[in-house]
Each structure stands twice: as C-alpha cells, then as structure tokens.
Design an enzyme around this catalytic site. Sequence first.
Site, PDB file in Angstrom:
ATOM      1  N   TYR A  56      28.478  21.088  37.168  1.00  0.00           N
ATOM      2  CA  TYR A  56      28.653  19.644  37.069  1.00  0.00           C
ATOM      3  C   TYR A  56      27.303  18.949  36.917  1.00  0.00           C
ATOM      4  O   TYR A  56      26.572  18.713  37.879  1.00  0.00           O
ATOM      5  CB  TYR A  56      29.357  19.103  38.316  1.00  0.00           C
ATOM      6  CG  TYR A  56      30.729  19.698  38.575  1.00  0.00           C
ATOM      7  CD1 TYR A  56      31.478  20.296  37.559  1.00  0.00           C
ATOM      8  CD2 TYR A  56      31.280  19.670  39.854  1.00  0.00           C
ATOM      9  CE1 TYR A  56      32.724  20.835  37.801  1.00  0.00           C
ATOM     10  CE2 TYR A  56      32.545  20.196  40.102  1.00  0.00           C
ATOM     11  CZ  TYR A  56      33.255  20.789  39.073  1.00  0.00           C
ATOM     12  OH  TYR A  56      34.501  21.322  39.332  1.00  0.00           O
ATOM     13  N   HIS A 140      34.204  30.275  39.623  1.00  0.00           N
ATOM     14  CA  HIS A 140      34.425  29.138  38.733  1.00  0.00           C
ATOM     15  C   HIS A 140      34.771  29.612  37.325  1.00  0.00           C
ATOM     16  O   HIS A 140      33.921  30.166  36.621  1.00  0.00           O
ATOM     17  CB  HIS A 140      33.173  28.260  38.698  1.00  0.00           C
ATOM     18  CG  HIS A 140      33.427  26.867  38.234  1.00  0.00           C
ATOM     19  ND1 HIS A 140      32.420  25.927  38.080  1.00  0.00           N
ATOM     20  CD2 HIS A 140      34.575  26.220  37.888  1.00  0.00           C
ATOM     21  CE1 HIS A 140      32.942  24.787  37.688  1.00  0.00           C
ATOM     22  NE2 HIS A 140      34.247  24.947  37.544  1.00  0.00           N
TER      23      HIS A 140
END
Length: 330
Positions: A56, A140
């Site tokens: 992110y 992830h």
Amino acid sequence: MRLRKIRHTPVAVTELGFGGAVIGNLYDVTPESDARAAIDAAWASGIRYFDTAPHYGLGLSERRLGAALRDRPREEYVVSSKVGRLLVPNEQPRGADTEGFAVRDDLRRQWDFSRDGVLRSIEDTLRRTGLDRLDVVYLHDPDDHWEQAAQEAVPALVDLRDQGVIGAVGVGMNQSAMPARFLRETDLDVVMLAGRYTLLDQSGLDDVLPAARDLGRSVVAVGVFNSGLLARDRPALGMKYDYRDAPADLVRRASAIAEVCEQHGTTLPAAAIAFPYTHPAVVNVTLGMRDRAQVERNAELHRRPVPAGLWEHLRAEGLIRPDVPVPAAG
C-alpha cells in the site's frame, strides 16, 4: 465497540476495522493531515483493529499508520500487515508507481514467499511502522505462488506464532478457492476475504466460508462495498464494481437491494457493512477510509441495527443466494 476473537488465537479484533490502503494513496493522493485525522477518528469511534501492507503506497501506509499509533497504549489495539511483496530499490524509476498508488516509484515490489523473504518483510514492516510487534500477519495475494507460500511462508509464520512473536497467521486474497485450500491444507488461523462475501457476490459460500466453519477458523471481510457500488444509498451508472465500471445489470440489482433496504428502514451501505456477519465464521469487517468524514459515516452505519428480516426478504426476492445463513438478530 464489540470485540470478536480470531478463533484458537489470543487475538481479538473490533467488529469494525480500519483498512490502510487508501492512506497509502490508493488511486489518489491522501494528504498527510487527512490520513492522520482518519486514524484519529477511527480511534475515537472505538475501532482498535488496523490493517496495512508494504504494497500500500510502497510503504507509505505502514509509515503513516505507525506514526499515528505509536504513542497509543500498545495493548489496546491490533495491527496486521502482510508478506509476499518485498520493497527493494527500483533501478529504473519512472517517477510514479504503476500499481494503483499515487506515490513515487523509488522502490519496487519483489514477490518473495520464501522463509527469508517473510522474515525480512516483517522486519522491514516493524522498521517502517516503529511498532514493537505485529499481531496478525497475512500472506498477501499468493495466487501465483502456491508452492512457495504453502511450503515456506506458512511454516515460517506458524513458527513465529508458536513462539508467541505474532498472534495469528492468515492469507488475504481477492478470490475464495485458494484461501479455502490454505485452510484445509495448512495451519492458518484466519482469511482476509476481499469482495467474495458481499450483497452482490456470495461466492465465498462455495468454498472458503464452509472450510472456515468446518475447521473452526475465522474470516475478516473486506471489499464489502465491491469498490463503491454498494457505498451509496442509491447506486448509479458510472460507479465502480471490483475496480471497473459496474455493468448495468449489477447496478439494477444493487438498486433493487437498496429498495428492499429502504422498506426495512435501513440503507444499502449499512446493509453492506452488516451483511458479512450473517455467516458465523466472520469476525470483522474492515473498511478502507480516507478521511475523518468517511470514518465517522461508516462507524455510524455500523452502529445502526439492521433488521434481521431484511436478509430473509432479500432471499425471498432472489437478490441474495438462498443458502445465505439468516442470523437470529440484526
């Protein structure tokens, strides 16, 4: 705010969580002041679960979240981050990230689900956040990396969990089939399920949710607005669904759901937040929130009771699947 425990772990999360993608400048710049105000508002609303990832904003989300939480009592909140993408120097920067975040590309992402990569990723995250530990660590998006993720990353994380270094181990994905396989074939505690158990997509009922129920594992639901189509009282053409312009048939379906919500004295976004809790494996709904106003709105929507009869009505109208569990209360 009510706490729910990730089953078979010491970790308890508030029912509503703060998702850190947007404070990493997802799609557009989030000013530093707005990011800090969003985290402060989340804390004031009772939210004590905060999720982030190196992906992110190439570490921006982790840095901002860590700075905002660093002086708060560590035992009062839960932080999760993710492994699988190492951040390494970008030898050929072009000036801007190409993976959806409005940040410079001085770093680049490097896939790595090896044991060493996992340990390095956690160390880097702790350095960026300035925190002393992570409570939950997710793999992830290991969609194309099953073998290394299952054989190296999971055992590395399980070792850390068993040593008490982290509290719970999970996987976060935009699909439901592979997380179900992780639950059935490895020793994970929790799945972060993105967009696959919402008012518009209940495909998680085909695999991961039954697996979590059968094995006594937990699910954190994210992407419950399906990229925005469920975020307003009245959907419209031009809104997004799963990161693309929403097809007209889905806009019509969302509008029909909104009408039923109004008949029950609630709204489409309030129902979207409440819906994942129809399944007993779901312990948390985490929302990406860019500023104070979004946090306060979503916290208020979460606080409003949604009548249990809404779900039965939606089932009867064929607007959600007939196998959606109907809870005893809203």
